[in-house]
Design a protein around this motif. Structure first.
Motif, PDB file in Angstrom:
ATOM      1  N   LYS A  35       0.833  -1.208   0.000  1.00 22.51           N
ATOM      2  CA  LYS A  35       0.000   0.000   0.000  1.00 22.51           C
ATOM      3  C   LYS A  35       0.867   1.257   0.000  1.00 22.51           C
ATOM      4  CE  LYS A  35      -3.733   0.544   0.200  1.00 22.51           C
ATOM      5  NZ  LYS A  35      -4.673   0.872  -0.900  1.00 22.51           N
ATOM      6  N   ARG A  36       1.944   1.225   0.756  1.00 26.28           N
ATOM      7  CA  ARG A  36       2.802   2.411   0.822  1.00 26.28           C
ATOM      8  C   ARG A  36       3.410   2.727  -0.552  1.00 26.28           C
ATOM      9  NH1 ARG A  36       3.651   5.337   4.501  1.00 26.28           N
ATOM     10  NH2 ARG A  36       2.863   3.878   6.043  1.00 26.28           N
ATOM     11  N   TYR A  37       3.787   1.686  -1.295  1.00 31.22           N
ATOM     12  CA  TYR A  37       4.341   1.925  -2.626  1.00 31.22           C
ATOM     13  C   TYR A  37       3.270   2.482  -3.555  1.00 31.22           C
ATOM     14  CZ  TYR A  37       6.357   1.234  -7.217  1.00 31.22           C
ATOM     15  OH  TYR A  37       6.807   1.445  -8.504  1.00 31.22           O
ATOM     16  N   GLN A  38       2.070   1.936  -3.496  1.00 29.26           N
ATOM     17  CA  GLN A  38       0.993   2.423  -4.357  1.00 29.26           C
ATOM     18  C   GLN A  38       0.731   3.910  -4.124  1.00 29.26           C
ATOM     19  OE1 GLN A  38      -2.565  -0.082  -4.444  1.00 29.26           O
ATOM     20  NE2 GLN A  38      -1.340  -1.823  -3.771  1.00 29.26           N
ATOM     21  N   GLN A  39       0.918   4.352  -2.900  1.00 37.44           N
ATOM     22  CA  GLN A  39       0.622   5.749  -2.574  1.00 37.44           C
ATOM     23  C   GLN A  39       1.821   6.672  -2.773  1.00 37.44           C
ATOM     24  OE1 GLN A  39      -0.636   5.125   1.467  1.00 37.44           O
ATOM     25  NE2 GLN A  39      -2.784   4.979   0.910  1.00 37.44           N
ATOM     26  N   GLY A  40       3.033   6.141  -2.641  1.00 41.32           N
ATOM     27  CA  GLY A  40       4.210   7.015  -2.651  1.00 41.32           C
ATOM     28  C   GLY A  40       5.167   6.814  -3.797  1.00 41.32           C
ATOM     29  N   ALA A  41       4.829   5.993  -4.784  1.00 41.75           N
ATOM     30  CA  ALA A  41       5.763   5.709  -5.882  1.00 41.75           C
ATOM     31  C   ALA A  41       6.000   6.957  -6.725  1.00 41.75           C
ATOM     32  CB  ALA A  41       5.199   4.585  -6.755  1.00 41.75           C
ATOM     33  N   LEU A  42       7.200   7.003  -7.274  1.00 41.63           N
ATOM     34  CA  LEU A  42       7.560   8.086  -8.191  1.00 41.63           C
ATOM     35  C   LEU A  42       8.192   7.418  -9.401  1.00 41.63           C
ATOM     36  CD1 LEU A  42       7.628  11.114  -8.606  1.00 41.63           C
ATOM     37  CD2 LEU A  42       9.804  11.190  -7.379  1.00 41.63           C
ATOM     38  N   GLN A  43       7.365   7.159 -10.430  1.00 41.88           N
ATOM     39  CA  GLN A  43       7.797   6.304 -11.531  1.00 41.88           C
ATOM     40  C   GLN A  43       8.311   7.061 -12.748  1.00 41.88           C
ATOM     41  OE1 GLN A  43       4.152   3.920 -11.944  1.00 41.88           O
ATOM     42  NE2 GLN A  43       5.167   2.245 -10.875  1.00 41.88           N
ATOM     43  N   LYS A  44       7.996   8.325 -12.865  1.00 36.72           N
ATOM     44  CA  LYS A  44       8.411   9.093 -14.038  1.00 36.72           C
ATOM     45  C   LYS A  44       8.972  10.442 -13.602  1.00 36.72           C
ATOM     46  CE  LYS A  44       4.867   7.054 -17.059  1.00 36.72           C
ATOM     47  NZ  LYS A  44       3.695   7.333 -17.913  1.00 36.72           N
ATOM     48  N   LYS A  45       9.900  10.962 -14.420  1.00 41.84           N
ATOM     49  CA  LYS A  45      10.485  12.293 -14.193  1.00 41.84           C
ATOM     50  C   LYS A  45      10.979  12.436 -12.758  1.00 41.84           C
ATOM     51  CE  LYS A  45       7.728  14.508 -17.811  1.00 41.84           C
ATOM     52  NZ  LYS A  45       6.793  15.602 -18.166  1.00 41.84           N
ATOM     53  N   VAL A  46      11.860  11.518 -12.367  1.00 42.82           N
ATOM     54  CA  VAL A  46      12.386  11.501 -11.009  1.00 42.82           C
ATOM     55  C   VAL A  46      13.414  12.617 -10.842  1.00 42.82           C
ATOM     56  CG1 VAL A  46      13.546  10.106  -9.268  1.00 42.82           C
ATOM     57  CG2 VAL A  46      12.044   9.008 -10.943  1.00 42.82           C
ATOM     58  N   PRO A  47      13.260  13.483  -9.849  1.00 43.61           N
ATOM     59  CA  PRO A  47      14.206  14.600  -9.647  1.00 43.61           C
ATOM     60  C   PRO A  47      15.447  14.134  -8.883  1.00 43.61           C
ATOM     61  CG  PRO A  47      12.450  14.738  -8.032  1.00 43.61           C
ATOM     62  CD  PRO A  47      12.135  13.538  -8.898  1.00 43.61           C
ATOM     63  N   TYR A  48      16.340  13.444  -9.565  1.00 43.18           N
ATOM     64  CA  TYR A  48      17.478  12.823  -8.893  1.00 43.18           C
ATOM     65  C   TYR A  48      18.380  13.847  -8.199  1.00 43.18           C
ATOM     66  CZ  TYR A  48      16.364   8.331 -11.025  1.00 43.18           C
ATOM     67  OH  TYR A  48      15.744   7.162 -11.384  1.00 43.18           O
TER      68      TYR A  48
END
Length: 528
Positions: free
Chosen positions: A267-280
């Motif tokens: 659940k935490r991944y579903q809510q907090g994922a950042l899959q595109k345009k990651v500000p590295y």
């Protein structure tokens, strides 16, 4: 079902066909469905009215919590094979020396066979750390399981037109296995940690240790037992011993493959994922200190612990020369058995004492025991070998009590959900670099200083690492994961980043049990 704010109306809904269908779901279904509770409350819609139910009132609450436990268990169980494969190579080194002699299976080939797994693991940890952040926890778990099965099968089936060719195929196969084993670390540990947080945030540390480090340690013990049993069966016929010893590592990942196919992302991944345009760059600016700290401590620990595990049979054989293969291996069962109480002891105190103090205490105590062991090696091994083995076992147990339990937990907890896999993968990869360095340095150290050398050098490293851990690691509490996600979200917003990219569903908020007030505050700040 979703999670929202409190409503003013509360009543128990009457049973309807939809609820009866939910209650009849099989294990397969709730392994693959999102059935996690949030803050012990559930939202159900009846007509135009939303009704908030507590755990006791919701008819599916028990199934939802059971699903979380399934995620924890099946995320971590395949790590048994990782511990097994790391432990069994010590015995394979001994068997290959007996079969081919030191001219063919020389120190260089022994080192290649030992560190092939570590080199592959570095690739797997870095690669799968990124995969589980960008693509998902589930896909990482499935792919690493397949690689471990493939690598173990290739290792057991190694062959060649010459003994050297066979050994080189085994080295390559162990490298493939290492990619899977390395990938298991971020995939299994991150998924297990996030699911443990959903089950019981206040006991997250203990649950994490039990399904990760304790399972890995159990794999070491099983590897020693398996080799003793195989030697008792085949006696001087050593080829089926090493082939079966390597091949049996297939069973743990194979046993969980079906369940991993049915699991869902946490659940935490579903809510907090950042899959595109990651500000590295923004991420690096904020978390470079934690990256350096977790990576440096893991490097130091693995540089000390892995050589002592991989070459334990050589240490035993050197300290008590003349023993048979089965005697040397049997001593290793006792030696590896010390891992288990060490890991369990750390699990019992890690949530009460805290990660920082548990880690520092374990490293400091291991350093002191190692200094004593190195200083008294000659008289102890010559006059009281069983006491040497017990002291050696205590040295290893203290390593599991502190750093063994805390290194992965620190790497899992000290990064927000969006980059947790990446942060964990980098820290774990640096650990494997340390393991490779320590493994390569073991033989030269042994040749120049004797067996006492690795103990003295390793203990000095442990003492320095204990000081660093005590003064620099942050304290971590039950609500640390959710608050960290809120802080990360606010930080990105302050830097002008579009935070609507966070999450892979329509629930763009962070939540955790027993932290409703903090979450609401975080959402209020984000909305401003």
């Amino acid at each position: 079902m979703g999670c929202g704010g409190e409503t003013t109306s509360r009543q128990k809904p009457t049973a309807d066909p939809q609820e009866q269908e939910v209650s009849a779901r099989s294990v397969d279904e709730y392994l693959s469905k999102d059935l996690q509770s949030k803050n012990g409350k559930y939202r159900q819609t009846h007509g135009s009215e939303e009704i908030i139910l507590t755990d006791e009132e919701d008819p599916t609450a028990k199934k939802k919590k059971t699903a979380s436990y399934f995620n924890v268990v099946f995320s971590g169980f395949a790590l048994l094979s990782d511990g097994y494969q790391s432990g069994v190579i010590s015995f394979i080194n001994l068997l290959m020396t007996e079969i081919y002699g030191t001219e063919i299976f020389n120190s260089e080939m022994s080192s290649r066979l030992s560190y092939a797994l570590f080199v592959g693991a570095i690739v797997g940890q870095l690669g799968f750390g990124l995969i589980i952040d960008r693509v998902g926890r589930k896909i990482g778990l499935i792919l690493t399981t397949a690689l471990v099965i493939l690598g173990a099968a290739m290792s057991a089936a190694s062959s060649g037109t010459s003994p050297t060719g066979l050994l080189w195929m085994m080295v390559v196969s162990r490298g493939v296995l290492g990619v899977g084993v390395g990938g298991e670390y971020p995939c299994s540990s991150v998924s297990a940690g996030e699911s443990a947080d959903e089950v019981a945030p206040g006991r997250r540390g203990a649950l994490f240790v039990l399904v990760t480090n304790f399972v890995i340690d159990l794999g070491y013990v099983v590897s020693a037992i398996v080799v003793v049993v195989l030697l008792a069966i085949f006696k001087d016929n050593l080829e089926p011993v090493w082939r079966l010893a390597l091949g049996l590592g297939i069973l743990p990942p194979l046993s969980v493959l079906y369940f991993r196919l049915r699991m869902a992302d946490s659940k935490r991944y579903q809510q907090g994922a950042l899959q595109k345009k990651v500000p590295y760059w923004l991420i690096f600016k904020k978390y470079w200190g934690r990256m350096l700290l977790t990576s440096g401590l893991w490097f130091a620990y693995d540089a000390v612990s892995f050589p002592n595990g991989v070459f334990s049979t050589i240490i035993i054989d050197t300290a008590a020369p003349g023993g048979t293969l089965i005697q040397t291996t049997a001593w290793n069962i006792l030696l590896y058995a010390f891992y288990l109480p060490g890991s369990l002891g750390g699990a019992l105190v890690i949530d009460k004492l805290g990660r920082r103090k548990t880690l520092a205490l374990g490293l400091f105590a291991q350093g002191i025991v190692g200094m004593i062991l190195g200083g008294t090696y000659a008289p102890l091994s010559a006059n009281c070998f069983p006491m040497f083995v017990i002291m050696y076992g205590i040295f290893l147990a203290l390593g599991e009590f502190g750093p063994g339990d805390c290194m992965g937990l620190n790497a899992m907890e000290l990064f927000p959900t969006a980059i947790r896999g990446t942060g964990y993968g980098i820290a774990a990869a640096m650990g494997k670099v340390g393991a490779t360095v320590g493994t390569l340095a073991f033989k030269p150290m042994q040749e120049s200083m004797g067996i006492r050398g690795p103990f003295l050098v390793g203990s000095a490293i442990s003492l320095v690492a204990s000081v660093v851990a005590f003064f620099f690691l942050p304290e971590v509490g039950p609500d640390f994961l959710v608050q960290q996600d809120i802080d990360f979200k606010n930080y990105l917003a302050e830097q002008g980043y579009d935070i609507t990219r966070l999450g892979i569903d329509d629930k763009k908020n962070y939540s955790s049990t027993n932290n409703n007030d903090n979450n609401n505050a975080g959402r209020s700040n984000d909305d401003q």
